[in-house]
Design a protein around this motif. Structure first.
Motif, PDB file in Angstrom:
ATOM      1  N   ALA A  55      28.096  44.476  90.607  1.00  0.00           N
ATOM      2  CA  ALA A  55      28.919  45.693  90.651  1.00  0.00           C
ATOM      3  C   ALA A  55      30.344  45.346  91.087  1.00  0.00           C
ATOM      4  CB  ALA A  55      28.303  46.719  91.590  1.00  0.00           C
ATOM      5  N   THR A  56      30.453  44.442  92.069  1.00  0.00           N
ATOM      6  CA  THR A  56      31.769  44.008  92.541  1.00  0.00           C
ATOM      7  C   THR A  56      32.512  43.278  91.439  1.00  0.00           C
ATOM      8  OG1 THR A  56      30.893  43.818  94.778  1.00  0.00           O
ATOM      9  CG2 THR A  56      32.958  42.663  94.331  1.00  0.00           C
ATOM     10  N   PHE A  57      31.811  42.401  90.713  1.00  0.00           N
ATOM     11  CA  PHE A  57      32.443  41.679  89.601  1.00  0.00           C
ATOM     12  C   PHE A  57      32.944  42.658  88.542  1.00  0.00           C
ATOM     13  CE2 PHE A  57      32.287  39.821  85.381  1.00  0.00           C
ATOM     14  CZ  PHE A  57      33.154  38.748  85.545  1.00  0.00           C
ATOM     15  N   SER A  58      32.174  43.720  88.282  1.00  0.00           N
ATOM     16  CA  SER A  58      32.566  44.716  87.288  1.00  0.00           C
ATOM     17  C   SER A  58      33.925  45.335  87.638  1.00  0.00           C
ATOM     18  CB  SER A  58      31.489  45.798  87.219  1.00  0.00           C
ATOM     19  OG  SER A  58      31.895  46.895  86.473  1.00  0.00           O
ATOM     20  N   GLY A  59      34.114  45.704  88.908  1.00  0.00           N
ATOM     21  CA  GLY A  59      35.393  46.272  89.343  1.00  0.00           C
ATOM     22  C   GLY A  59      36.516  45.239  89.318  1.00  0.00           C
ATOM     23  N   HIS A  60      36.210  44.026  89.734  1.00  0.00           N
ATOM     24  CA  HIS A  60      37.204  42.948  89.740  1.00  0.00           C
ATOM     25  C   HIS A  60      37.655  42.625  88.320  1.00  0.00           C
ATOM     26  CE1 HIS A  60      38.622  38.731  90.224  1.00  0.00           C
ATOM     27  NE2 HIS A  60      39.091  39.221  91.369  1.00  0.00           N
ATOM     28  N   ARG A  61      36.698  42.577  87.385  1.00  0.00           N
ATOM     29  CA  ARG A  61      37.027  42.304  85.991  1.00  0.00           C
ATOM     30  C   ARG A  61      37.935  43.389  85.418  1.00  0.00           C
ATOM     31  NH1 ARG A  61      36.877  44.555  81.488  1.00  0.00           N
ATOM     32  NH2 ARG A  61      35.438  46.103  82.281  1.00  0.00           N
ATOM     33  N   LEU A  62      37.626  44.649  85.705  1.00  0.00           N
ATOM     34  CA  LEU A  62      38.450  45.734  85.203  1.00  0.00           C
ATOM     35  C   LEU A  62      39.867  45.649  85.778  1.00  0.00           C
ATOM     36  CD1 LEU A  62      38.702  48.327  83.520  1.00  0.00           C
ATOM     37  CD2 LEU A  62      38.092  49.577  85.577  1.00  0.00           C
ATOM     38  N   ALA A  63      39.991  45.320  87.051  1.00  0.00           N
ATOM     39  CA  ALA A  63      41.318  45.196  87.671  1.00  0.00           C
ATOM     40  C   ALA A  63      42.141  44.111  86.986  1.00  0.00           C
ATOM     41  CB  ALA A  63      41.176  44.899  89.163  1.00  0.00           C
ATOM     42  N   ARG A  64      41.499  42.999  86.615  1.00  0.00           N
ATOM     43  CA  ARG A  64      42.218  41.912  85.935  1.00  0.00           C
ATOM     44  C   ARG A  64      42.623  42.304  84.521  1.00  0.00           C
ATOM     45  NH1 ARG A  64      37.821  38.806  87.400  1.00  0.00           N
ATOM     46  NH2 ARG A  64      37.390  38.476  85.200  1.00  0.00           N
ATOM     47  N   GLU A  65      41.828  43.159  83.872  1.00  0.00           N
ATOM     48  CA  GLU A  65      42.054  43.464  82.453  1.00  0.00           C
ATOM     49  C   GLU A  65      42.546  44.895  82.230  1.00  0.00           C
ATOM     50  OE1 GLU A  65      38.324  42.519  80.571  1.00  0.00           O
ATOM     51  OE2 GLU A  65      38.384  40.448  81.269  1.00  0.00           O
ATOM     52  N   ILE A  66      43.046  45.541  83.259  1.00  0.00           N
ATOM     53  CA  ILE A  66      43.411  46.959  83.181  1.00  0.00           C
ATOM     54  C   ILE A  66      44.519  47.237  82.159  1.00  0.00           C
ATOM     55  CG2 ILE A  66      45.155  46.981  85.030  1.00  0.00           C
ATOM     56  CD1 ILE A  66      42.428  49.627  84.729  1.00  0.00           C
ATOM     57  N   GLU A  67      45.360  46.247  81.881  1.00  0.00           N
ATOM     58  CA  GLU A  67      46.461  46.434  80.922  1.00  0.00           C
ATOM     59  C   GLU A  67      46.016  46.271  79.476  1.00  0.00           C
ATOM     60  OE1 GLU A  67      49.485  47.482  81.817  1.00  0.00           O
ATOM     61  OE2 GLU A  67      48.896  47.474  83.926  1.00  0.00           O
ATOM     62  N   GLU A  68      44.793  45.843  79.240  1.00  0.00           N
ATOM     63  CA  GLU A  68      44.307  45.656  77.871  1.00  0.00           C
ATOM     64  C   GLU A  68      44.129  47.006  77.186  1.00  0.00           C
ATOM     65  OE1 GLU A  68      43.929  42.732  76.353  1.00  0.00           O
ATOM     66  OE2 GLU A  68      44.563  41.715  78.194  1.00  0.00           O
ATOM     67  N   ALA A  69      44.184  46.991  75.846  1.00  0.00           N
ATOM     68  CA  ALA A  69      44.067  48.232  75.073  1.00  0.00           C
ATOM     69  C   ALA A  69      42.713  48.913  75.299  1.00  0.00           C
ATOM     70  CB  ALA A  69      44.269  47.936  73.589  1.00  0.00           C
ATOM     71  N   LYS A  70      41.644  48.140  75.373  1.00  0.00           N
ATOM     72  CA  LYS A  70      40.302  48.690  75.611  1.00  0.00           C
ATOM     73  C   LYS A  70      39.749  48.055  76.877  1.00  0.00           C
ATOM     74  CE  LYS A  70      39.289  49.567  70.772  1.00  0.00           C
ATOM     75  NZ  LYS A  70      38.388  49.295  69.645  1.00  0.00           N
ATOM     76  N   ALA A  71      40.300  48.417  78.007  1.00  0.00           N
ATOM     77  CA  ALA A  71      39.938  47.782  79.280  1.00  0.00           C
ATOM     78  C   ALA A  71      38.485  48.019  79.676  1.00  0.00           C
ATOM     79  CB  ALA A  71      40.869  48.258  80.387  1.00  0.00           C
ATOM     80  N   GLN A  72      37.864  49.087  79.172  1.00  0.00           N
ATOM     81  CA  GLN A  72      36.456  49.331  79.497  1.00  0.00           C
ATOM     82  C   GLN A  72      35.566  48.200  78.978  1.00  0.00           C
ATOM     83  OE1 GLN A  72      34.923  52.108  81.284  1.00  0.00           O
ATOM     84  NE2 GLN A  72      33.281  50.617  81.231  1.00  0.00           N
ATOM     85  N   LEU A  73      35.962  47.619  77.842  1.00  0.00           N
ATOM     86  CA  LEU A  73      35.174  46.543  77.243  1.00  0.00           C
ATOM     87  C   LEU A  73      35.682  45.201  77.751  1.00  0.00           C
ATOM     88  CD1 LEU A  73      35.174  47.943  73.598  1.00  0.00           C
ATOM     89  CD2 LEU A  73      33.435  48.258  75.361  1.00  0.00           C
ATOM     90  N   ALA A  74      34.781  44.391  78.255  1.00  0.00           N
ATOM     91  CA  ALA A  74      35.170  43.091  78.814  1.00  0.00           C
ATOM     92  C   ALA A  74      35.652  42.155  77.718  1.00  0.00           C
ATOM     93  CB  ALA A  74      33.983  42.464  79.526  1.00  0.00           C
ATOM     94  N   LEU A  75      36.724  41.424  78.018  1.00  0.00           N
ATOM     95  CA  LEU A  75      37.200  40.395  77.103  1.00  0.00           C
ATOM     96  C   LEU A  75      36.240  39.217  77.139  1.00  0.00           C
ATOM     97  CD1 LEU A  75      41.006  40.279  78.003  1.00  0.00           C
ATOM     98  CD2 LEU A  75      39.981  41.264  75.947  1.00  0.00           C
TER      99      LEU A  75
END
Length: 198
Positions: free
Chosen positions: A153-173
């Motif tokens: 769960a923590t990784f999920s939030g951390h990943r979103l914070a790193r990728e928040i500027e992406e066009a589809k930030a909900q989906l992991a790169l």
């Protein structure tokens, strides 16, 4: 209070401690090794000391076969014996498990079944209201997305914070994972590098 446990990490002992400190008599019925993962984090011995200090009862290698008002029928998961005999097509090879017994309780806690509940529709509201209040997007992360270990769960939030500027930030790169290559052939004049796969 009875806690029926099927989680091998911290949930059952944590709940048991909280309830015992609040004054409840607590019994943990567990069909898996209680807090087995805590052996790797070195928390296990002290966690077990804490459970014994709080007089929390543990019923190991047992699980529930049925429940009635105020009581839970538990059975030993290894109660069908070790000897196997062919008894004909469609028959179980071991003896019938006769280790059932009743555990009485005034309340119980059952671990969730792992089905996520999506709270986003109730949070989002009408799109115009979100725009008016400056909300650009709403993301679903952690246990709201899918029940999981706290580390995930923590990784999920951390990943979103790193990728928040992406066009589809909900989906992991897709991410690069280093693949170490051992025993690679000699390449005279060639270039040897670690390979990355996405």
């Amino acid at each position: 209070m009875v806690i029926l446990n099927a989680d091998t990490y911290f949930m059952a002992p944590s709940l048991a401690e909280k309830l015992a400190v609040a004054g409840h008599d607590v019994t943990i019925v567990t069909g898996v090794h209680l807090a087995n993962y805590m052996h790797f984090t070195l928390e296990y011995p002290n966690m077990m000391r804490r459970l014994h200090e709080l007089h929390i009862k543990e019923t190991h290698n047992a699980f529930c076969s049925r429940i009635e008002k105020g009581r839970l029928e538990v059975y030993d998961i290894f109660g069908d014996g070790s000897k196997r005999t062919y008894r004909g097509r469609g028959s179980l090879p071991r003896d019938v498990n006769k280790s059932q017994r009743w555990v009485e309780f005034d309340s119980s806690y059952w671990s969730p079944d792992g089905t996520p509940t999506n709270p986003v529709p109730s949070i989002e509201g009408p799109p115009r209201r979100m725009d008016k209040n400056g909300v650009k997007d709403v993301y679903l992360i952690g246990d709201a997305e899918a029940p999981r270990l706290i580390a995930d769960a923590t990784f999920s939030g951390h990943r979103l914070a790193r990728e928040i500027e992406e066009a589809k930030a909900q989906l992991a790169l897709p991410y690069k994972r280093e693949v170490a290559v051992w025993g690679a052939a000699h390449m005279p004049g060639g270039k040897f590098e670690l390979e990355y796969k996405t």
